[in-house]
Design an enzyme around this catalytic site. Structure first.
Site, short mmCIF file in Angstrom:
data_model
loop_
_atom_site.label_atom_id
_atom_site.label_comp_id
_atom_site.label_asym_id
_atom_site.label_seq_id
_atom_site.Cartn_x
_atom_site.Cartn_y
_atom_site.Cartn_z
N ASP A 160 0.86 -1.18 0.00
CA ASP A 160 0.00 0.00 0.00
C ASP A 160 0.90 1.23 0.00
O ASP A 160 2.11 1.15 0.23
CB ASP A 160 -0.89 -0.01 1.26
CG ASP A 160 -1.77 1.23 1.34
OD1 ASP A 160 -2.41 1.56 0.31
OD2 ASP A 160 -1.83 1.88 2.39
N SER A 161 0.26 2.39 -0.18
CA SER A 161 1.00 3.65 -0.13
C SER A 161 1.46 3.97 1.29
O SER A 161 2.30 4.84 1.48
CB SER A 161 0.11 4.77 -0.64
OG SER A 161 -1.10 4.80 0.09
N TYR A 191 -0.76 8.36 -2.57
CA TYR A 191 -0.85 7.97 -3.98
C TYR A 191 -2.10 8.60 -4.63
O TYR A 191 -2.15 8.75 -5.84
CB TYR A 191 -0.98 6.44 -4.09
CG TYR A 191 0.30 5.65 -3.96
CD1 TYR A 191 1.48 6.23 -3.47
CD2 TYR A 191 0.33 4.30 -4.32
CE1 TYR A 191 2.65 5.47 -3.34
CE2 TYR A 191 1.49 3.55 -4.21
CZ TYR A 191 2.65 4.13 -3.72
OH TYR A 191 3.79 3.38 -3.60
N GLY A 192 -3.07 8.91 -3.80
CA GLY A 192 -4.40 9.29 -4.31
C GLY A 192 -4.44 10.52 -5.18
O GLY A 192 -5.34 10.70 -5.98
N CYS A 223 -3.81 -1.13 -1.92
CA CYS A 223 -4.14 0.27 -2.18
C CYS A 223 -5.17 0.37 -3.32
O CYS A 223 -4.94 -0.18 -4.41
CB CYS A 223 -2.86 1.00 -2.57
SG CYS A 223 -3.08 2.73 -2.95
N ASN A 224 -6.26 1.06 -3.08
CA ASN A 224 -7.27 1.23 -4.13
C ASN A 224 -6.72 1.99 -5.33
O ASN A 224 -6.99 1.64 -6.47
CB ASN A 224 -8.49 1.97 -3.57
CG ASN A 224 -9.38 1.10 -2.73
OD1 ASN A 224 -10.39 0.60 -3.20
ND2 ASN A 224 -9.01 0.87 -1.48
N THR A 225 -5.95 3.05 -5.05
CA THR A 225 -5.43 3.86 -6.15
C THR A 225 -4.47 3.03 -7.02
O THR A 225 -4.55 3.07 -8.25
CB THR A 225 -4.71 5.11 -5.59
OG1 THR A 225 -5.54 5.74 -4.61
CG2 THR A 225 -4.38 6.09 -6.69
N GLU A 268 -5.54 9.08 9.80
CA GLU A 268 -4.16 8.98 10.27
C GLU A 268 -3.89 9.85 11.49
O GLU A 268 -2.98 9.58 12.27
CB GLU A 268 -3.19 9.28 9.12
CG GLU A 268 -3.27 8.17 8.09
CD GLU A 268 -2.16 8.18 7.06
OE1 GLU A 268 -1.09 8.74 7.35
OE2 GLU A 268 -2.38 7.62 5.98
N CYS A 279 -11.38 3.10 -0.40
CA CYS A 279 -10.05 3.58 -0.03
C CYS A 279 -9.67 2.82 1.24
O CYS A 279 -10.53 2.54 2.08
CB CYS A 279 -10.10 5.09 0.24
SG CYS A 279 -8.58 5.75 0.93
N THR A 280 -8.38 2.50 1.33
CA THR A 280 -7.92 1.67 2.46
C THR A 280 -8.35 2.17 3.83
O THR A 280 -8.60 1.38 4.73
CB THR A 280 -6.38 1.63 2.44
OG1 THR A 280 -5.89 2.97 2.26
CG2 THR A 280 -5.86 0.74 1.34
N HIS A 281 -8.43 3.49 3.98
CA HIS A 281 -8.69 4.06 5.31
C HIS A 281 -10.18 4.03 5.71
O HIS A 281 -10.50 4.12 6.88
CB HIS A 281 -8.24 5.52 5.36
CG HIS A 281 -6.77 5.73 5.21
ND1 HIS A 281 -6.06 5.33 4.09
CD2 HIS A 281 -5.86 6.30 6.05
CE1 HIS A 281 -4.79 5.67 4.23
NE2 HIS A 281 -4.64 6.25 5.41
N1 DGL Z 1 -4.07 3.78 0.11
C1 DGL Z 1 -4.72 4.80 -0.65
C2 DGL Z 1 -5.94 4.18 -1.37
O1 DGL Z 1 -6.51 3.22 -0.94
C3 DGL Z 1 -5.15 5.98 0.21
C4 DGL Z 1 -4.03 6.85 0.69
C5 DGL Z 1 -3.26 7.52 -0.43
O2 DGL Z 1 -3.80 8.44 -1.10
O3 DGL Z 1 -2.14 7.09 -0.67
O4 DGL Z 1 -6.30 4.66 -2.40
#
Ligand code: DGL
Length: 276
Positions: free
Chosen positions: A14-15, A46-47, A77-79, A156, A188-190
């Site tokens: 993940d990012s 990453y988003g 990571c979704n992105t 976070e 999104c992961t969060h």
């Molecule tokens: N992990 C990213 C996602 O799921 C979220 C955080 C980021 O923008 O890196 O897209």
């Protein structure tokens, strides 16, 4: 496959810290599977970055995970799943699964009024991938996307139950509420960590789809299909790597994982090749 191969770890990346929501589902569902996790804490977020950059970063991370002899890779990571999975999958000789398809499939299957909402980073929403997969399953489903860039930093900062987060969420979700979606993908992961807040705003009738959970289920099916599950007596080992800020990562990880991590190792991810 041989036991020693099957007992190799699953690589998860993940990012940053967010992908721990995916790692958490994997270790809940498969307690005997070892995991090597990489969080790109030096280059997060990453988003808001471009597709080309995300592909480059993903390739470097995959090359790092390959040095750990992983038997499969989960793009938590979704992105990165939205921007890089297709490209890296074509060039890779190990199975790889992202978080977008499993979440999209469940939403397409469960919506009754054929109105699905998706929240995520700018990159995930702009990629249009969730929409493409959902409408590939049923073209009559209307998908409403909404980028929620403030959610990840709020999580976070530990502001899971906070009036500021409630206010931000109410504003972001207003549009989706008006569109009367009956399923909302936490893309999104969060966001699974904001489930209570999001659920309260959207109301009980809206089904919240958690791609982290669905991806772990999908990973199980993939391992079954390929016959690469760890043996039932295998004792899982968990290793965590980051590209920066190991202590901060550790605090976050220990606040959401069902185990205490002692050691987080920092590596220089720029040393790894950008081609697979
Ligand atoms: N992990 C990213 C996602 O799921 C979220 C955080 C980021 O923008 O890196 O897209």
């Amino acid at each position: 496959m041989s036991d020693s191969f099957n007992n190799s770890p699953i690589g998860v990346f993940d990012s940053g810290v967010g992908g721990l929501t995916v790692a958490r589902e994997i270790l809940r569902q498969y307690s005997n599977e070892s995991i090597v996790y990489f969080g790109d804490t030096a280059r997060v977020p990453y988003g808001s970055k471009s597709k080309d950059i995300i592909i480059r970063y993903s390739k470097q991370i995959i090359n790092f995970l390959k040095t750990k002899d992983v038997k499969a890779i989960v793009v938590a990571c979704n992105t990165a799943s939205a921007y890089a999975l297709d490209e890296v999958e074509r060039e890779l000789d190990i199975p790889i699964i992202g978080v977008v398809k499993p979440g999209a499939k469940v939403a397409a299957r469960t919506t009754k009024n054929r109105r699905v909402g998706i929240i995520g980073t700018e990159g995930t929403i702009n990629s249009g991938l969730y929409t493409k997969i959902i409408q590939g399953i049923d073209k009559d489903i209307t998908v409403y996307g909404k980028a929620c860039p403030l959610f990840a930093p709020l999580v976070e900062e530990g502001m899971l139950h906070d009036s500021i987060t409630d206010e931000v969420a109410a504003r972001y979700l207003e549009e989706l509420k008006k569109e009367d979606v009956d399923s909302l993908i936490l893309g999104c992961t969060h966001y699974p960590l904001l489930r209570d807040t999001i659920g309260e705003i959207m109301g009980e009738s809206v089904n919240l789809v958690n791609p982290a959970y669905e991806t772990a289920v999908g990973l199980g099916s993939l391992m079954d299909e390929l016959g690469i599950q760890a043996s039932s007596d295998h004792e899982a080992i968990y290793e965590f790597y980051v590209s920066d800020a190991a202590e901060k990562f550790k605090r976050f990880a220990n606040s959401i994982l069902p185990l205490d991590i002692e050691k987080i190792q920092q590596i220089d991810i720029e040393e790894y090749s950008t081609s697979l």
